[in-house]
Design an enzyme around this catalytic site. Structure first.
Site, PDB file in Angstrom:
ATOM      1  N   ASN A  11      -7.846 -66.803  18.410  1.00 30.48           N
ATOM      2  CA  ASN A  11      -8.824 -66.238  19.338  1.00 30.48           C
ATOM      3  C   ASN A  11      -9.819 -67.343  19.723  1.00 30.48           C
ATOM      4  O   ASN A  11     -10.468 -67.933  18.856  1.00 30.48           O
ATOM      5  CB  ASN A  11      -9.529 -65.061  18.640  1.00 30.48           C
ATOM      6  N   ASP A  13     -12.443 -67.081  21.873  1.00 27.98           N
ATOM      7  CA  ASP A  13     -13.685 -66.569  22.479  1.00 27.98           C
ATOM      8  C   ASP A  13     -14.890 -67.471  22.212  1.00 27.98           C
ATOM      9  O   ASP A  13     -15.721 -67.699  23.084  1.00 27.98           O
ATOM     10  CB  ASP A  13     -14.041 -65.184  21.899  1.00 27.98           C
ATOM     11  N   HIS A  14     -14.974 -67.954  20.964  1.00 29.14           N
ATOM     12  CA  HIS A  14     -16.226 -68.621  20.610  1.00 29.14           C
ATOM     13  C   HIS A  14     -16.287 -70.075  21.022  1.00 29.14           C
ATOM     14  O   HIS A  14     -17.343 -70.699  20.941  1.00 29.14           O
ATOM     15  CB  HIS A  14     -16.547 -68.370  19.139  1.00 29.14           C
ATOM     16  N   HIS A  47     -10.843 -62.195  24.484  1.00 29.32           N
ATOM     17  CA  HIS A  47     -11.478 -60.893  24.753  1.00 29.32           C
ATOM     18  C   HIS A  47     -12.360 -61.033  25.989  1.00 29.32           C
ATOM     19  O   HIS A  47     -13.386 -61.719  25.950  1.00 29.32           O
ATOM     20  CB  HIS A  47     -12.312 -60.496  23.522  1.00 29.32           C
ATOM     21  N   ARG A  49     -14.933 -59.520  27.805  1.00 25.59           N
ATOM     22  CA  ARG A  49     -15.900 -58.433  27.593  1.00 25.59           C
ATOM     23  C   ARG A  49     -16.519 -58.008  28.910  1.00 25.59           C
ATOM     24  O   ARG A  49     -16.617 -58.794  29.858  1.00 25.59           O
ATOM     25  CB  ARG A  49     -16.997 -58.868  26.613  1.00 25.59           C
ATOM     26  N   ARG A  53     -19.781 -62.272  28.146  1.00 28.47           N
ATOM     27  CA  ARG A  53     -20.658 -63.148  27.366  1.00 28.47           C
ATOM     28  C   ARG A  53     -19.949 -64.414  26.889  1.00 28.47           C
ATOM     29  O   ARG A  53     -20.580 -65.406  26.577  1.00 28.47           O
ATOM     30  CB  ARG A  53     -21.265 -62.398  26.188  1.00 28.47           C
ATOM     31  N   GLU A  74      -7.604 -59.020  24.816  1.00 33.52           N
ATOM     32  CA  GLU A  74      -8.388 -57.948  24.190  1.00 33.52           C
ATOM     33  C   GLU A  74      -9.275 -57.337  25.249  1.00 33.52           C
ATOM     34  O   GLU A  74      -9.942 -58.066  25.998  1.00 33.52           O
ATOM     35  CB  GLU A  74      -9.282 -58.520  23.092  1.00 33.52           C
ATOM     36  N   THR A 105     -17.015 -56.955  17.678  1.00 30.24           N
ATOM     37  CA  THR A 105     -16.396 -55.634  17.660  1.00 30.24           C
ATOM     38  C   THR A 105     -16.638 -54.980  16.299  1.00 30.24           C
ATOM     39  O   THR A 105     -16.119 -55.422  15.287  1.00 30.24           O
ATOM     40  CB  THR A 105     -14.886 -55.764  17.936  1.00 30.24           C
ATOM     41  N   GLU A 155      -3.447 -53.082  15.379  1.00 31.66           N
ATOM     42  CA  GLU A 155      -4.048 -54.175  14.615  1.00 31.66           C
ATOM     43  C   GLU A 155      -5.084 -53.533  13.705  1.00 31.66           C
ATOM     44  O   GLU A 155      -6.000 -52.851  14.182  1.00 31.66           O
ATOM     45  CB  GLU A 155      -4.706 -55.188  15.556  1.00 31.66           C
ATOM     46  N   HIS A 194      -9.917 -59.777  12.244  1.00 28.26           N
ATOM     47  CA  HIS A 194     -11.380 -59.719  12.267  1.00 28.26           C
ATOM     48  C   HIS A 194     -11.971 -60.286  10.988  1.00 28.26           C
ATOM     49  O   HIS A 194     -11.738 -59.755   9.899  1.00 28.26           O
ATOM     50  CB  HIS A 194     -11.947 -58.315  12.519  1.00 28.26           C
TER      51      HIS A 194
END
Ligand code: PXP
Length: 247
Positions: A11, A13-14, A47, A49, A53, A74, A105, A155, A194
């Site tokens: 993932n 995202d960050h 993801h 969103r 963000r 996602e 999440t 998941e 997660h």
């Protein structure tokens, strides 16, 4: 090529979170995704969103154009996200709950409560040949409802397991074990994700029914110290170590 028993979805995202902190183009999450693939990622997760963000619409365009591995999108179960998914047709879509005020999440999707809304939503994705995953807590009712709704897979949320310590963590691991076994008995593929990190991933990998992990925040954080590729290699070692206990 090496056959990995558990697929690792990375993932990104960050990476986008850091980029967006300055509003520019660096660091580029797509570059990170391609690097992760070089380091053996089996898929990339992003993801999109509602408040954008981290991942942007443009990131999704570029991921779809440049990735050589499946993209797992996602998304919340909204009409806007459905339109984007149907337009891009990623390999899979993971439906997650989403609240604007949350940091990440928090908790799984309430498939039981949102059943009537989700039935046509899941169907429209599946009609477009997008494999649908539902991100849920390891709860029997939620798992059974996911099966009934026609999801291709679920998941299971590992956040509570990661956050607990000692016997409480053990109890949550048992819940994940029972959930994964129930998925298998229902003939439904089961993933996990997660909060997973080096300390927690092996025990989850030792649950034989899990076929894929989606991991992001820890890998991106660890990349600051040892680089993204090395953080993936290390995570893979812990995953393999856990899975070897199943033999
Ligand atoms: N799986 C799902 C469904 C998620 O929502 C997230 C967080 O975006 C992850 C996996 C990855 O979690 P983490 O970034 O804590 O590894």
């Amino acid at each position: 090529m090496t056959e990995h028993k558990i697929r690792l979805g990375v993932n990104i995202d960050h990476v986008a979170t850091i980029r967006n902190a300055r509003g520019g183009v660096h660091p580029d999450p797509v570059k990170a995704a391609l690097l992760a693939v070089q380091a053996g990622a089996d898929g990339i997760t992003a993801h999109l969103r509602e408040d954008r963000r981290h991942i942007s619409d443009r990131d999704i365009d570029r991921l779809m154009a440049e990735l050589t591995v499946p993209l797992n999108l996602e998304m919340a179960a909204t009409e806007e996200m459905l339109g984007i998914a149907l337009n891009h047709k990623p390999a899979s879509a993971c439906i997650v709950p989403e609240k604007r005020e949350e940091l990440t999440t928090e908790g799984g999707l309430d498939v039981v409560g949102a059943y009537d809304h989700l039935v046509p939503f899941v169907q429209r994705l599946r009609d477009a040949k997008i494999s649908v995953s539902l991100f849920i807590d390891p709860d029997e009712d939620q798992i059974r409802a996911s099966k009934k709704i026609g999801a291709d897979k679920v998941e299971l949320h590992t956040g509570t397991y990661v956050d607990r310590m000692g016997t409480e963590r053990g109890a949550e691991l048992d819940r994940l074990r029972r959930g994964a076994a129930l998925c298998e008995s229902l003939n439904m593929e089961v993933h996990a994700g997660h909060g997973l990190n080096y300390d927690t991933v092996a025990d989850i990998a030792a649950v034989p029914q899990f076929t894929e992990f989606n991991i992001g925040h820890f890998l991106v954080g660890e990349a600051i110290f040892i680089g993204l590729k090395e953080s993936l290699y290390q995570m893979r070692r812990y995953m393999d170590e856990g899975r070897a206990r199943c033999a």
